[in-house]
Design an enzyme around this catalytic site. Structure first.
Site, PDB file in Angstrom:
ATOM      1  N   ASP A 104       0.830  -1.201   0.000  1.00  0.00           N
ATOM      2  CA  ASP A 104       0.000   0.000   0.000  1.00  0.00           C
ATOM      3  C   ASP A 104       0.869   1.256   0.000  1.00  0.00           C
ATOM      4  O   ASP A 104       2.025   1.216   0.424  1.00  0.00           O
ATOM      5  CB  ASP A 104      -0.876   0.033   1.263  1.00  0.00           C
ATOM      6  CG  ASP A 104      -1.871  -1.117   1.297  1.00  0.00           C
ATOM      7  OD1 ASP A 104      -2.198  -1.654   0.222  1.00  0.00           O
ATOM      8  OD2 ASP A 104      -2.313  -1.464   2.413  1.00  0.00           O
TER       9      ASP A 104
HETATM   10  N1  URA Z   1      -1.410  -6.039   3.759  1.00  0.00           N
HETATM   11  C1  URA Z   1      -1.852  -4.780   3.775  1.00  0.00           C
HETATM   12  O1  URA Z   1      -2.879  -4.490   4.367  1.00  0.00           O
HETATM   13  N2  URA Z   1      -1.160  -3.837   3.105  1.00  0.00           N
HETATM   14  C2  URA Z   1      -0.013  -4.104   2.435  1.00  0.00           C
HETATM   15  O2  URA Z   1       0.587  -3.202   1.859  1.00  0.00           O
HETATM   16  C3  URA Z   1       0.454  -5.431   2.443  1.00  0.00           C
HETATM   17  C4  URA Z   1      -0.267  -6.388   3.115  1.00  0.00           C
END
Ligand code: URA
Length: 239
Positions: A104
């Site tokens: 993310d």
């Molecule tokens: N899980 C999440 O919620 N975000 C990420 O970036 C990776 C795994």
């Protein structure tokens, strides 16, 4: 460099390993003018001329980059916002790199970038169940018994998370630290799992991906994988 004929063709863009094996067996491929029908035939990329229906197979060495992604960068090759590609733009042919899976925008940590489509495909395919470990800081005081649903597997509208490994590192009344290892890589998966047990994630950093460890790589920096890391990674997905 000495390399199997099928790997050379797959890595120079003639298709997946199984597609190129078919091309070889059907007699579409010549090495120094002779038809070769054995996918495991060894060629020397510095000397041998390999043609597929007359078209030269030009071998360009693949890149395998480990990046410590800082928060604020989008995991994408193209976006209006700042992307992770900015952080690797001094690598020659960096436009050919792409991220393996995603983190993310607000997440940090280990992101693999490569030019190797076959390896990337396998590493992200659910069949191979490549484990990914995250360090998280969550809201509130985490208690052992609250982790049961994460350890037993969780059903979501769009997928079912397999039982995950999770351990508490520290906990206080306002926040807790934990480490979690999942085998899928669904959108916002870790955040959704902790949301479900009432402890929203405030900070998330990937520290391991398969056999790869982020270690002391500083945020925003990258390094090439070592030969040993790469060969273990390839083996983990039967390449
Ligand atoms: N899980 C999440 O919620 N975000 C990420 O970036 C990776 C795994």
């Amino acid at each position: 460099m000495k390399i199997r004929l099928d790997r050379l063709l797959a890595e120079s863009g003639f298709g997946t390993r199984s597609q190129v094996k078919r091309l070889i067996k059907k007699g579409h491929v010549t090495v120094n003018g002779e038809i070769v029908k054995t996918p495991g035939f060894t060629v020397d990329t510095d000397r041998d001329e390999v043609l597929v229906d007359g078209e030269p197979a030009v071998f360009e060495e693949n890149y395998y980059i480990m990046l410590n992604k800082p928060a604020g960068y989008v995991t994408s090759t193209k976006d209006r916002a700042l992307t992770v590609m900015e952080l690797v733009s001094d690598i020659p042919r960096f436009e050919k790199l792409f991220p393996v899976g995603r983190l993310d925008k607000d997440a940090e940590g280990l992101l693999l970038l490569t030019t190797d489509g076959e390896l990337a495909h396998r590493l992200t395919h659910p069949k191979w169940k490549v484990p990914k470990t995250y360090y998280v800081v969550v809201e509130g005081k985490l208690k052992e018994e609250e982790l049961k649903p994460i350890r037993e597997g969780m059903k979501f509208k769009d997928f079912e998370a397999m039982p995950a490994k999770v351990r508490i590192i520290s906990s206080s009344s306002s926040s807790s630290e934990a480490e979690i290892t999942i085998k899928e890589g669904k959108y916002h998966q870790v955040k959704r799992m902790f949301d479900r047990i009432g402890h929203p994630v405030r900070y998330l950093k990937r520290i391991r991906f398969g056999n790869l460890e982020l270690g002391q790589l500083p945020p925003g920096e990258y390094r090439h994988l070592t030969d040993e890391e790469l060969s273990l990674l390839r083996k983990s997905v039967s390449l």
